[in-house]
Design an enzyme around this catalytic site. Sequence first.
Site, mmCIF file in Angstrom:
data_model
loop_
_atom_site.group_PDB
_atom_site.id
_atom_site.type_symbol
_atom_site.label_atom_id
_atom_site.label_comp_id
_atom_site.label_asym_id
_atom_site.label_seq_id
_atom_site.Cartn_x
_atom_site.Cartn_y
_atom_site.Cartn_z
ATOM 1 N N HIS A 42 0.886 -1.181 0.000
ATOM 2 C CA HIS A 42 0.000 0.000 0.000
ATOM 3 C C HIS A 42 0.914 1.218 0.000
ATOM 4 O O HIS A 42 1.190 1.795 1.050
ATOM 5 C CB HIS A 42 -0.910 0.002 1.233
ATOM 6 C CG HIS A 42 -1.861 -1.148 1.303
ATOM 7 N ND1 HIS A 42 -1.453 -2.418 1.577
ATOM 8 C CD2 HIS A 42 -3.205 -1.200 1.120
ATOM 9 C CE1 HIS A 42 -2.508 -3.231 1.565
ATOM 10 N NE2 HIS A 42 -3.585 -2.519 1.283
ATOM 11 N N SER A 97 6.894 5.642 2.322
ATOM 12 C CA SER A 97 7.624 4.372 2.426
ATOM 13 C C SER A 97 8.295 3.939 1.112
ATOM 14 O O SER A 97 9.415 3.421 1.151
ATOM 15 C CB SER A 97 6.695 3.268 2.945
ATOM 16 O OG SER A 97 5.512 3.183 2.178
ATOM 17 N N GLU A 115 -0.211 0.115 -5.545
ATOM 18 C CA GLU A 115 -1.124 1.172 -5.086
ATOM 19 C C GLU A 115 -2.383 1.069 -5.942
ATOM 20 O O GLU A 115 -2.308 0.952 -7.161
ATOM 21 C CB GLU A 115 -0.449 2.548 -5.226
ATOM 22 C CG GLU A 115 -1.345 3.743 -5.047
ATOM 23 C CD GLU A 115 -2.060 3.814 -3.690
ATOM 24 O OE1 GLU A 115 -1.416 3.620 -2.655
ATOM 25 O OE2 GLU A 115 -3.298 4.048 -3.707
ATOM 26 N N GLY A 144 -2.869 -4.513 -3.408
ATOM 27 C CA GLY A 144 -1.554 -4.882 -2.903
ATOM 28 C C GLY A 144 -1.501 -6.261 -2.274
ATOM 29 O O GLY A 144 -0.499 -6.973 -2.398
ATOM 30 N N ASP A 164 0.663 -1.770 4.773
ATOM 31 C CA ASP A 164 0.235 -0.536 5.445
ATOM 32 C C ASP A 164 -1.126 -0.082 4.897
ATOM 33 O O ASP A 164 -1.229 0.961 4.250
ATOM 34 C CB ASP A 164 1.319 0.538 5.193
ATOM 35 C CG ASP A 164 1.009 1.862 5.850
ATOM 36 O OD1 ASP A 164 0.259 1.881 6.851
ATOM 37 O OD2 ASP A 164 1.509 2.890 5.353
#
Length: 282
Positions: A42, A97, A115, A144, A164
């Site tokens: 993510h 990230s 994404e 993801g 995430d």
Amino acid sequence: MLSYKHIFHAGNHADVIKHLCWLSVITYLKNKDKPFTLFDTHAGAGQYALDSEHAQKNSEFKTGISTVIDSKFSSSLLQHYQDVCSGYWRQNLYPGSPLLAANALRSQDTLQVMELHPNEVVNLRQALKPYTHNRQAQVHHRDGLEGLQGLVPPASKRGAVLIDPPYEQKQEYNAVVSCVTTTLAKWRNAQIIIWFPLLTERARDKTGLSEQMVSDIVDLGFETLTVELLIGQKTSDVGMYGSGVCVVNPSWNLDQQLGQALDEFCQIAASSSSRVHWFNKQ
Ligand SMILES: C[S@@+](CC[C@H](N)C(=O)[O-])C[C@H]1O[C@@H](n2cnc3c(N)ncnc32)[C@H](O)[C@@H]1O
């Protein structure tokens, strides 16, 4: 649904713990010359303009990166995080990230990021352009958790995964457990970082779902570390009172590295504390 936008939260206390953990894991992987692959399920937009209207709305970065940026630290991890962020900070940016990972790659390493949001993936491709021309980093516009299953294990069998999700929907917690289970069945020594929110009763039917998710992951039987950063008081008028990372197959010094970095962070961040727990330790 996809209404979540990370720009509102970029650089906040939750990004601090998540990105400290991500940097520590990546730094440890670099101790050996052997190549590794990083996966970010993510990924978000890659980088965030802290002077934008959205970031300024609640100025959440004031609970995180802006606390860190001007101090000197004895924790090498916290100092490294500050060093990496400071070039972006000078341009009113915060690195997400995927950019933190891309910056850390050596020529032999690779990065796979996913994404789902159609606008965020455009921004992400732009932010990662310097790393994608030679395919060292690859951006996938897709789910993801599903995408990860098709990409593991990497040829080198070394690497780490960051999961995430926005946790907008209740099902996301169970979907993470299924994804971690399948990933470990294909790649037993995968180092997997799962970020999770710590929610009060105000979160209604989402209250307790992070704790249940972590418990389900621990029950898989792999060595697992959780590290949490608590901000403020756990009162009923606060929705999220902190967040944590659950790390499966953690690198051996992660608890010390992250514990020390958060101890120092908590000395300068208002009303904060941290805690570390081991499960299935061998
Ligand atoms: C918390 S943000 C990511 C922040 C990023 N990991 C960082 O630390 O900089 C979550 C992102 O996941 C995206 N997203 C939501 N559902 C997704 C899915 N099923 N697969 C991939 N991305 C998703 C959202 O659009 C959002 O950009």
